[in-house]
Design a protein around this motif. Structure first.
Motif, PDB file in Angstrom:
ATOM      1  N   GLY A   1     -14.354  19.906 -24.372  1.00 56.90           N
ATOM      2  CA  GLY A   1     -15.681  19.301 -24.325  1.00 56.90           C
ATOM      3  C   GLY A   1     -15.969  18.328 -25.437  1.00 56.90           C
ATOM      4  O   GLY A   1     -16.993  17.645 -25.422  1.00 56.90           O
ATOM      5  N   TYR A   2     -15.086  18.272 -26.441  1.00 58.18           N
ATOM      6  CA  TYR A   2     -15.295  17.380 -27.584  1.00 58.18           C
ATOM      7  C   TYR A   2     -14.015  16.595 -27.857  1.00 58.18           C
ATOM      8  O   TYR A   2     -13.321  16.819 -28.856  1.00 58.18           O
ATOM      9  N   PRO A   3     -13.669  15.674 -26.968  1.00 59.26           N
ATOM     10  CA  PRO A   3     -12.423  14.930 -27.123  1.00 59.26           C
ATOM     11  C   PRO A   3     -12.453  14.052 -28.372  1.00 59.26           C
ATOM     12  O   PRO A   3     -13.531  13.625 -28.833  1.00 59.26           O
ATOM     13  N   PRO A   4     -11.290  13.760 -28.942  1.00 64.75           N
ATOM     14  CA  PRO A   4     -11.257  12.939 -30.159  1.00 64.75           C
ATOM     15  C   PRO A   4     -11.800  11.529 -29.948  1.00 64.75           C
ATOM     16  O   PRO A   4     -12.214  10.876 -30.912  1.00 64.75           O
ATOM     17  N   THR A   5     -11.805  11.070 -28.710  1.00 67.34           N
ATOM     18  CA  THR A   5     -12.306   9.710 -28.448  1.00 67.34           C
ATOM     19  C   THR A   5     -13.799   9.581 -28.746  1.00 67.34           C
ATOM     20  O   THR A   5     -14.292   8.450 -28.867  1.00 67.34           O
ATOM     21  N   ARG A   6     -14.516  10.690 -28.882  1.00 70.55           N
ATOM     22  CA  ARG A   6     -15.935  10.618 -29.279  1.00 70.55           C
ATOM     23  C   ARG A   6     -16.076  10.030 -30.678  1.00 70.55           C
ATOM     24  O   ARG A   6     -17.154   9.567 -31.058  1.00 70.55           O
ATOM     25  N   HIS A   7     -14.997  10.050 -31.440  1.00 71.15           N
ATOM     26  CA  HIS A   7     -15.027   9.586 -32.833  1.00 71.15           C
ATOM     27  C   HIS A   7     -14.159   8.343 -33.021  1.00 71.15           C
ATOM     28  O   HIS A   7     -13.642   8.093 -34.120  1.00 71.15           O
ATOM     29  N   LEU A   8     -14.013   7.577 -31.955  1.00 69.28           N
ATOM     30  CA  LEU A   8     -13.109   6.432 -31.980  1.00 69.28           C
ATOM     31  C   LEU A   8     -13.489   5.416 -33.049  1.00 69.28           C
ATOM     32  O   LEU A   8     -12.615   4.798 -33.674  1.00 69.28           O
ATOM     33  N   ASP A   9     -14.785   5.235 -33.293  1.00 61.75           N
ATOM     34  CA  ASP A   9     -15.201   4.269 -34.311  1.00 61.75           C
ATOM     35  C   ASP A   9     -14.691   4.665 -35.689  1.00 61.75           C
ATOM     36  O   ASP A   9     -14.273   3.812 -36.488  1.00 61.75           O
ATOM     37  N   ALA A  10     -14.658   5.969 -35.980  1.00 61.62           N
ATOM     38  CA  ALA A  10     -14.157   6.426 -37.280  1.00 61.62           C
ATOM     39  C   ALA A  10     -12.661   6.173 -37.397  1.00 61.62           C
ATOM     40  O   ALA A  10     -12.179   5.726 -38.449  1.00 61.62           O
ATOM     41  N   PHE A  11     -11.920   6.435 -36.324  1.00 65.71           N
ATOM     42  CA  PHE A  11     -10.474   6.224 -36.379  1.00 65.71           C
ATOM     43  C   PHE A  11     -10.128   4.740 -36.494  1.00 65.71           C
ATOM     44  O   PHE A  11      -9.209   4.360 -37.216  1.00 65.71           O
ATOM     45  N   GLU A  12     -10.884   3.900 -35.798  1.00 67.21           N
ATOM     46  CA  GLU A  12     -10.638   2.464 -35.894  1.00 67.21           C
ATOM     47  C   GLU A  12     -10.947   1.957 -37.299  1.00 67.21           C
ATOM     48  O   GLU A  12     -10.241   1.100 -37.836  1.00 67.21           O
TER      49      GLU A  12
END
Length: 363
Positions: A180-191
């Motif tokens: 329910g909480y995929p890592p893509t929810r935080h894509l801005d942080a990884f970019e």
């Protein structure tokens, strides 16, 4: 010394730890002390020995609710700069006594601000404790700042990682429930981290399957995978011959490190037993596997004990343990020159001394 490494032998070996949670390795006596000092009144017992037993039983209960409750108590007493510094120092001391020469220890700054600390004060307190640990015990400890995947503060934490990377923070992580909480929810942080040439790992492939691993690598660009156990779902063993799927093949080809924690993986249901843990097959297939503790208090373990369990389960010898250790040092977020210095100047000589100190060379 026997042909097969014993626990006492393994404790003498120079080891590397990449996946260890600060709030998952607090000494029970320290929890009791801090609870008295801060007025924290929710502990199930104020007796340190009984508290250790409670943590172990709760962690092995099979109840996710009870397992998560254990962290509410450790985090609950880690809300001041003094408490954070003490816990970090004791973490370094305990790891050094277990023969760990380099460690990366993670924690979530956002979980330690309920008493008024700023995120920066949390980070500085932990770094102070690790620095004292290095001065007094010689162990090198890098911090990984973690964002909780069910919250929305990952960009703040990523910025902390970059701001303090020259002071002892070696990377970034996200943790928490995968489903329910995929890592893509935080894509801005990884970019952002990629633009800043910063390192990061992602908890993936523990509580959820291959999609979690795929997203962590292909969408988010993770340098390492926290656990990554479910990569085994992309490997078929037909008649004794393993066949790798596209994702497993990619992970092996790219030498993406897997931060595996055998005892913890059993507690969370990611593996059935040590003997059936995917680490055995992944080692044979030469994946970039590393061995870790995850939560030393909850799992009642040390890195030496994790290695000893693998020795018993798979018949590993010194060459295997050195292979795991060199894998970990190669995969660390420390500068290349530091990694090379530890591999060639500490790890290989240390294992060589142990390997040849018996009556005859070990096979």
């Amino acid at each position: 010394m026997s042909d097969r490494p014993t626990l006492d032998d393994i404790r003498r070996a120079p080891k590397v730890l990449l996946h260890d949670h600060l709030d998952g390795g607090v000494r029970p006596a320290t929890i009791v002390d801090l609870a008295r000092e801060t007025g924290y009144g929710d502990l199930p017992t104020m007796d340190a020995d009984n508290l250790r037993t409670w943590f172990t039983e709760a962690s092995n209960s099979g109840s996710l609710e009870r397992y998560l409750e254990t962290f509410s108590h450790t985090v609950g007493v880690m809300q001041s700069a003094e408490a954070l510094s003490r816990v970090a120092y004791e973490c370094a001391e305990d790891l050094a006594k277990d023969g760990v020469v380099y460690a990366e220890v993670r924690y979530a700054p956002e979980q330690h601000v309920s008493a008024g600390l700023t995120l920066e004060q949390v980070v500085e307190a932990v770094l102070d404790g690790f620095a004292r640990g290095r001065r007094e015990h010689g162990i090198r400890v890098g911090a990984l700042v973690t964002a909780m995947r069910h919250q929305a503060r990952s960009m703040e934490i990523a910025e902390l990682a970059v701001r303090y990377r020259d002071a002892g923070v070696v990377g970034f992580d996200i943790a928490g429930a995968e489903a329910g909480y995929p890592p893509t929810r935080h894509l801005d942080a990884f970019e952002y981290l990629q633009r800043e040439n910063a390192h990061f790992t992602i908890h993936a492939g523990e509580g959820f399957g291959l999609p979690s691993i795929w997203q962590a690598i292909q969408w988010c660009g993770a340098d390492r995978l926290g656990h990554g156990v479910r990569i085994i779902d992309d490997i078929e063993v037909d008649g004794g011959t393993p066949r790798l799927g596209r994702l497993a093949d990619y992970v092996r080809d790219k030498r993406i490190p897997l931060e595996m924690c055998p005892t913890s993986n059993i507690q969370t249901g990611a593996a059935k037993s040590i003997e059936e843990h995917p680490i055995g097959l992944l080692r044979r297939l030469s994946f970039r596997v590393t061995v870790n503790t995850d939560n030393r208090l909850m799992s009642g373990t040390t890195l030496s004990e994790e290695f000893a369990k693998l020795v018993d389960a798979f018949g590993y010898g010194w060459d295997d343990l050195q292979w795991f250790t060199v894998n970990a040092m190669k995969s660390a977020f420390a500068p290349f020159t530091d990694r090379l210095e530890l591999i060639n100047g500490v790890i290989k000589p240390g294992f060589a001394q142990l390997k040849w100190s018996g009556a005859r060379p070990l096979a």
